[in-house]
Design an enzyme around this catalytic site. Structure first.
Site, PDB file in Angstrom:
ATOM      1  N   LYS A 169      66.148 -42.339  -9.212  1.00 41.48           N
ATOM      2  CA  LYS A 169      65.875 -41.588 -10.435  1.00 41.48           C
ATOM      3  C   LYS A 169      65.456 -42.534 -11.546  1.00 41.48           C
ATOM      4  CE  LYS A 169      67.903 -37.922 -13.261  1.00 41.48           C
ATOM      5  NZ  LYS A 169      69.117 -37.094 -13.495  1.00 41.48           N
TER       6      LYS A 169
ATOM      7  N   ARG B  18      79.149 -37.373  -4.798  1.00 37.60           N
ATOM      8  CA  ARG B  18      78.773 -38.492  -5.677  1.00 37.60           C
ATOM      9  C   ARG B  18      79.675 -38.530  -6.908  1.00 37.60           C
ATOM     10  NH1 ARG B  18      74.389 -41.794  -7.836  1.00 37.60           N
ATOM     11  NH2 ARG B  18      73.962 -41.254 -10.020  1.00 37.60           N
TER      12      ARG B  18
ATOM     13  N   TYR C 221      82.904 -39.356 -16.456  1.00 42.33           N
ATOM     14  CA  TYR C 221      83.952 -39.404 -15.442  1.00 42.33           C
ATOM     15  C   TYR C 221      85.296 -39.832 -16.025  1.00 42.33           C
ATOM     16  CZ  TYR C 221      79.939 -38.900 -12.435  1.00 42.33           C
ATOM     17  OH  TYR C 221      78.784 -38.428 -11.858  1.00 42.33           O
TER      18      TYR C 221
END
Length: 321
Positions: free
Chosen positions: A162, A271, A303
């Site tokens: 990406k 992921r 996260y």
């Protein structure tokens, strides 16, 4: 004099010159079609910012599209005007923006990941293990080439990820033996293709012209190839493409259901779980950022919110009673 190519053919040509993916090409062409049809098939050169604003606002207010969908439509239309028509639109100030929700990613516990993997086998187990064990995105996994899996160094090189970036991530020990065994079968299929006069794989950008025989080399083959050869829509050649990502998506969805999980988990959830579990293990956020291939550490910071850490270990006052 040869006739001038149609507008959408000009769009496709410009996209291919800039080496955008076939998926991006299809998406941009479809959004440009919708834009033209929305305004009664008027030619885009006869329209300007007000028409673009009206179309984008319609998507948000009438079609209730997601913010990312509206952004994709805007990117397609801006590409049309800037790159194909050579027209610079004034700043679009009157667009009704689709609201971008603030959502936390779905994350599985270690035991839940173990349960999902237990309901997968063979190739699907290897692929899901790489999503969780290496932090690969779904398309990074299905597009993986043989040469980019380094068993000796226990690492995977992600090419053109990406943002058109390369990065290196770890190759976990658990799937190594099964992956090696699987690659032996893939190599046998490749040799059969070569014997039948095929065996050539798609090469990115101009590598096919620069190295005309590289597409038949073992190192350039996909680690997870499709079961059948197909016609490349760009070149017209019969090739063996990579596995359709929907195959793994369906397998993971079924595994989640069979594991009895109520969380809306998907391939990308593995992921998310990779990143979260690394942070839980004490790895610093910069290391996790590099492994995930995030450009901005703020993207990785999501996260820490999943962990309810916020950079520090926070304990509920109730648990101190």
């Amino acid at each position: 004099m040869p006739s001038k190519p149609k507008l959408l053919d000009q769009v496709r040509d410009k996209i291919r010159v800039k080496h955008y993916s076939l998926r991006t090409e299809d998406a941009y062409v479809q959004w440009i079609k919708r834009f033209i049809l929305f305004h009664g098939k008027r030619h885009p050169k006869d329209m300007s910012a007000p028409e673009v604003e009206a179309f984008l606002s319609h998507l948000a207010t009438q079609r209730n599209v997601a913010a990312s969908t509206q952004s994709q439509a805007l990117s397609a239309i801006l590409f049309l005007y800037r790159e194909v028509l050579g027209i610079e639109l004034p700043w679009l100030e009157n667009v009704t923006r689709a609201k971008k929700p603030q959502r936390l990613p779905v994350v599985l516990t270690v035991q839940e990941v173990k349960s999902v993997l237990a309901h997968l086998d063979g190739r699907n187990w290897v692929m899901a293990s790489l999503l969780y064990g290496s932090g690969l995105r779904l398309m990074e996994c299905v597009r993986l080439r043989v040469k980019d899996v380094d068993f000796a160094m226990r690492q995977i090189v992600v090419r053109d990820g990406k943002g058109a970036k390369d990065r290196v991530t770890m190759l976990p020990d658990s799937p190594v033996e099964l992956l090696k065994h699987y690659l032996e079968k893939v190599k046998a299929v490749h040799e059969k293709d070569l014997h039948e006069g095929f065996g050539e794989v798609y090469l990115p950008f101009a590598l096919e012209r620069k190295y005309p025989n590289a597409g038949r080399e073992w190192g350039w083959q996909y680690v997870f190839p499709a079961s059948q050869r197909s016609i490349d829509p760009l070149s017209g050649k019969e090739r063996r493409h990579h596995l359709d990502e929907k195959v793994l998506q369906r397998a993971v969805r079924t595994a989640v259901r069979e594991a009895g999980l109520t969380k809306p988990a998907s391939c990308h959830t593995l992921r998310h779980s990779f990143a979260t579990h690394l942070l839980q293990s004490g790895y610093d956020i910069r290391t996790v950022q590099e492994l995930l291939g995030h450009k901005d550490v703020q993207t990785t910071m999501i996260y820490t919110h999943v962990l309810n850490r916020g950079g520090r270990g926070v304990v509920s006052p109730l648990d101190r009673i």
